[in-house]
Design a protein around this motif. Sequence first.
Motif, PDB file in Angstrom:
ATOM      1  N   THR A 190      48.608  41.057  26.492  1.00  0.00           N
ATOM      2  CA  THR A 190      48.803  39.959  27.424  1.00  0.00           C
ATOM      3  C   THR A 190      49.927  40.295  28.400  1.00  0.00           C
ATOM      4  OG1 THR A 190      50.320  38.813  25.947  1.00  0.00           O
ATOM      5  CG2 THR A 190      47.979  38.262  25.751  1.00  0.00           C
ATOM      6  N   LEU A 236      48.292  36.962  32.624  1.00  0.00           N
ATOM      7  CA  LEU A 236      47.082  36.943  31.798  1.00  0.00           C
ATOM      8  C   LEU A 236      47.515  36.691  30.356  1.00  0.00           C
ATOM      9  CD1 LEU A 236      45.389  40.087  33.385  1.00  0.00           C
ATOM     10  CD2 LEU A 236      44.820  37.700  33.828  1.00  0.00           C
ATOM     11  N   GLN A 247      39.308  37.624  28.379  1.00  0.00           N
ATOM     12  CA  GLN A 247      39.372  37.378  29.821  1.00  0.00           C
ATOM     13  C   GLN A 247      37.970  37.284  30.410  1.00  0.00           C
ATOM     14  OE1 GLN A 247      42.284  37.042  31.694  1.00  0.00           O
ATOM     15  NE2 GLN A 247      43.329  37.098  29.716  1.00  0.00           N
ATOM     16  N   ILE A 270      40.282  38.712  37.616  1.00  0.00           N
ATOM     17  CA  ILE A 270      40.369  38.673  36.156  1.00  0.00           C
ATOM     18  C   ILE A 270      41.259  37.502  35.772  1.00  0.00           C
ATOM     19  CG2 ILE A 270      41.115  39.907  34.089  1.00  0.00           C
ATOM     20  CD1 ILE A 270      40.654  42.514  35.708  1.00  0.00           C
ATOM     21  N   SER A 271      40.777  36.626  34.897  1.00  0.00           N
ATOM     22  CA  SER A 271      41.594  35.516  34.403  1.00  0.00           C
ATOM     23  C   SER A 271      41.021  35.019  33.086  1.00  0.00           C
ATOM     24  CB  SER A 271      41.658  34.373  35.417  1.00  0.00           C
ATOM     25  OG  SER A 271      40.440  33.686  35.469  1.00  0.00           O
ATOM     26  N   ASN A 272      41.805  34.195  32.388  1.00  0.00           N
ATOM     27  CA  ASN A 272      41.343  33.692  31.094  1.00  0.00           C
ATOM     28  C   ASN A 272      40.611  32.363  31.199  1.00  0.00           C
ATOM     29  OD1 ASN A 272      43.363  31.755  31.300  1.00  0.00           O
ATOM     30  ND2 ASN A 272      44.733  32.772  29.867  1.00  0.00           N
ATOM     31  N   ASN A 330      47.680  31.610  33.175  1.00  0.00           N
ATOM     32  CA  ASN A 330      46.399  31.941  33.779  1.00  0.00           C
ATOM     33  C   ASN A 330      46.540  32.221  35.270  1.00  0.00           C
ATOM     34  OD1 ASN A 330      43.560  32.251  33.881  1.00  0.00           O
ATOM     35  ND2 ASN A 330      43.378  30.242  34.779  1.00  0.00           N
ATOM     36  N   GLY A 348      46.114  34.991  36.648  1.00  0.00           N
ATOM     37  CA  GLY A 348      45.036  35.911  36.986  1.00  0.00           C
ATOM     38  C   GLY A 348      45.521  37.097  37.794  1.00  0.00           C
TER      39      GLY A 348
END
Length: 131
Positions: free
Chosen positions: A72, A76, A81, A104-106, A117, A119
């Motif tokens: 992490t 992020l 993800q 890219i993000s959760n 988050n 990203g």
Amino acid sequence: VHVSDSSTAYFLQYYRDAKPLWRFDSFFEFSLGHWPGDAGATIAAAAGGLRWNFENRIYARVSLGAGYLNHTTERLGTHGQFMEQIVIGRQFGAYDLGGGMIHISNGDSVLHTGEPNGGENFFTVRLGYRF
């Protein structure tokens, strides 16, 4: 839109055509990506997407997938993800040249994980070869 503080990200992707979906060309894509630096990480992801073909071998495609982040970061906050891509490109025989964006993000805004988050966003230049 936050663009990654890292100046360079590397993505190796394997792309495979799939059966048409909703009358659109579709595909599967497997990615391995890495970006260095204090907020650097490595991700492995699988995605599915749609492709639109235009004149002169020009295309546009979008994909959505899930991936695993090796650790992490401040932006992020989970190992799991989502990875989304938008690409515009052109084929030249067996070669493929394009540009686009990877996000890219959760998915905290949807899943409410409570983890960071922010990203990461990467603008891309792509060169591919069809086997």
